[in-house]
Design a protein around this motif. Structure first.
Motif, PDB file in Angstrom:
ATOM      1  N   ALA A  78     -29.366  33.447-119.161  1.00 21.74           N
ATOM      2  CA  ALA A  78     -28.677  34.679-119.516  1.00 21.74           C
ATOM      3  C   ALA A  78     -28.266  35.444-118.272  1.00 21.74           C
ATOM      4  N   THR A  79     -27.096  36.021-118.320  1.00 19.85           N
ATOM      5  CA  THR A  79     -26.633  36.841-117.207  1.00 19.85           C
ATOM      6  C   THR A  79     -27.386  38.160-117.213  1.00 19.85           C
ATOM      7  N   PRO A  80     -28.087  38.470-116.141  1.00 23.24           N
ATOM      8  CA  PRO A  80     -28.870  39.711-116.140  1.00 23.24           C
ATOM      9  C   PRO A  80     -27.959  40.926-116.240  1.00 23.24           C
TER      10      PRO A  80
ATOM     11  N   ALA B  97     -33.999  36.133-109.244  1.00 19.16           N
ATOM     12  CA  ALA B  97     -33.296  34.893-108.935  1.00 19.16           C
ATOM     13  C   ALA B  97     -31.957  35.183-108.275  1.00 19.16           C
ATOM     14  N   ILE B  98     -31.476  36.378-108.401  1.00 23.97           N
ATOM     15  CA  ILE B  98     -30.195  36.749-107.825  1.00 23.97           C
ATOM     16  C   ILE B  98     -30.470  37.523-106.536  1.00 23.97           C
TER      17      ILE B  98
END
Length: 406
Positions: free
Chosen positions: A174-176, A183-184
């Motif tokens: 899922a895109t945060p 993780a980004i």
């Protein structure tokens, strides 16, 4: 049992099999070979014929023989089901996968009219596995896709190869919706964050020392007179000498000072001297680099490049600095005085007072379970509880992933 043609092929590969062997001998040899040659994972299905026989049978079934009531050619999986009672093929595997998380695909070996025909061919549910010239191996995932291949005017011939069950795809990430996902990678912060520049905050560097003479840790007045940004520099490796600095905040049992403590006034006086009296306080450079990243003010850059001038300062260029040198930095044997971390924490907590204090420790190690249960770790937890305001300590996650120690 093996076909005779398989035995014939084996003869050419082994001098043991002679032309004079009788039919009985061949049968015994075939039985031995069956016991010695490992079966493929899908070779036997519930004791029935293997999947290769299934493929052989499907290849031989013509399109005309396998037309359903709508006049469409059956997909191999449908052929298998329709002929299961005659061929002895168990279709439970296909049925089970069709309703499960995995997905079944038929594999076709396809010959097109030419390379251009192959390149231009496209149909929903048909995916090319590999291709060269006018040939291609493709996955087909439905009856419609299967029929699209067979009925295409670009296709000269198509042969059924097998049915494969693909594992389920990995779960979608899922895109945060916020910046909390570690993780980004975070954006690199330089020269403060928005309007926050660290003013009024103390950044403590526990490391190989800090070169207090570096311009990034000095402010200059209009006349160019330097003032140290370091509130304190506790060099635990430098023996105390009367007249040079002060006694350290802690002593050994024999009353000897654990190193030398320099105050801001003492460091500023040293900066303004023409003849130095304090030796180098970071022979390694690691601590100085970490201090520059966290709190350097950018004075070390003397050029005219506007971009470099903007990105040279550290995260908190207006913060006050405390440096604790716990290693001489002249070897790679680790930080010799890292055992003082809790003592240094006690002292820094006292001198910081009401000021916010962030302690940065860019080092780690391979001892212990790394789960926070060591006594030194629980000691630190007691000094920096989560509910304690204006205090934080940060340790490095480690940079030894490439070292052959795991």
């Amino acid at each position: 049992m093996f076909h005779l043609r398989q035995i014939k092929n084996l003869k050419t590969q082994s001098a043991i099999v002679k032309t004079a062997l009788s039919i009985t001998s061949l049968a015994v040899l075939a039985a031995l070979l069956l016991a010695l040659v490992p079966l493929q994972p899908s070779a036997i299905v519930n004791g029935q014929q293997n999947w290769q026989l299934q493929a052989d049978r499907a290849e031989k079934l013509t399109a005309a023989k396998n037309m359903n009531r709508k006049g469409e050619t059956l997909m191999p999986s449908m052929i298998m089901k329709a002929n299961a009672s005659q061929s002895g093929i168990n279709v439970a595997r296909t049925n089970q996968q069709a309703g499960g998380a995995a997905k079944s695909y038929a594999v076709l070996n396809v010959e097109f009219k030419d390379a251009a025909s192959r390149t231009s061919f496209a149909a929903p549910g048909v995916t090319t596995l590999t291709a060269v010239d006018r040939f291609a191996d493709v996955f087909v995932e439905s009856d419609a896709a299967y029929n699209a291949v067979l009925k295409s005017p670009s296709v000269v011939a198509a042969e059924f190869a097998t049915v494969v069950d693909a594992p389920p795809p990995p779960p979608a990430v899922a895109t945060p919706v916020n910046g909390d996902n570690k993780a980004i990678p975070d954006n690199i912060v330089r020269n403060g964050y928005k309007s926050v520049t660290g003013k009024g905050v103390i950044v403590a560097i526990v490391d190989t020392g800090v070169d207090f003479r570096h311009p990034d840790f000095i402010t200059y007045d209009a006349a160019g007179k330097p003032t140290s940004r370091l509130l304190y520099l506790w060099d635990t490796t430098m023996a105390y000498q009367a007249g040079r600095g002060s006694r350290a905040p802690f002593s050994y049992p024999n009353k000897t000072s654990i190193g030398t403590l320099f105050t801001k006034d003492q460091l500023t006086a040293e900066l303004r001297r023409t003849t130095p009296t304090i030796p180098a306080t970071d022979l390694n450079g690691h601590g100085t680099a970490c201090a520059g990243i966290s709190a350097g003010n950018g004075n070390g850059y003397k050029g005219d490049d506007a971009l470099l001038k903007k990105i040279t300062p550290g995260v908190a260029p207006d913060a006050d600095i405390i440096a604790v040198r716990v290693d001489q930095g002249d070897d790679n044997d680790g930080l010799e005085n890292a055992y003082l971390i809790n003592a240094a924490s006690e002292w820094m907590d006292k001198v910081a007072g009401a000021q916010p204090l962030v302690v940065s420790c860019s080092y780690g190690g391979q001892s212990g379970p790394h789960d926070g249960t060591k006594i030194v770790e629980r000691h630190l937890d007691a000094r920096y509880p989560l509910n304690k305001q204006k205090r934080a300590i940060v340790f490095a996650a480690g940079n030894e992933g490439g070292s052959p120690m795991h």
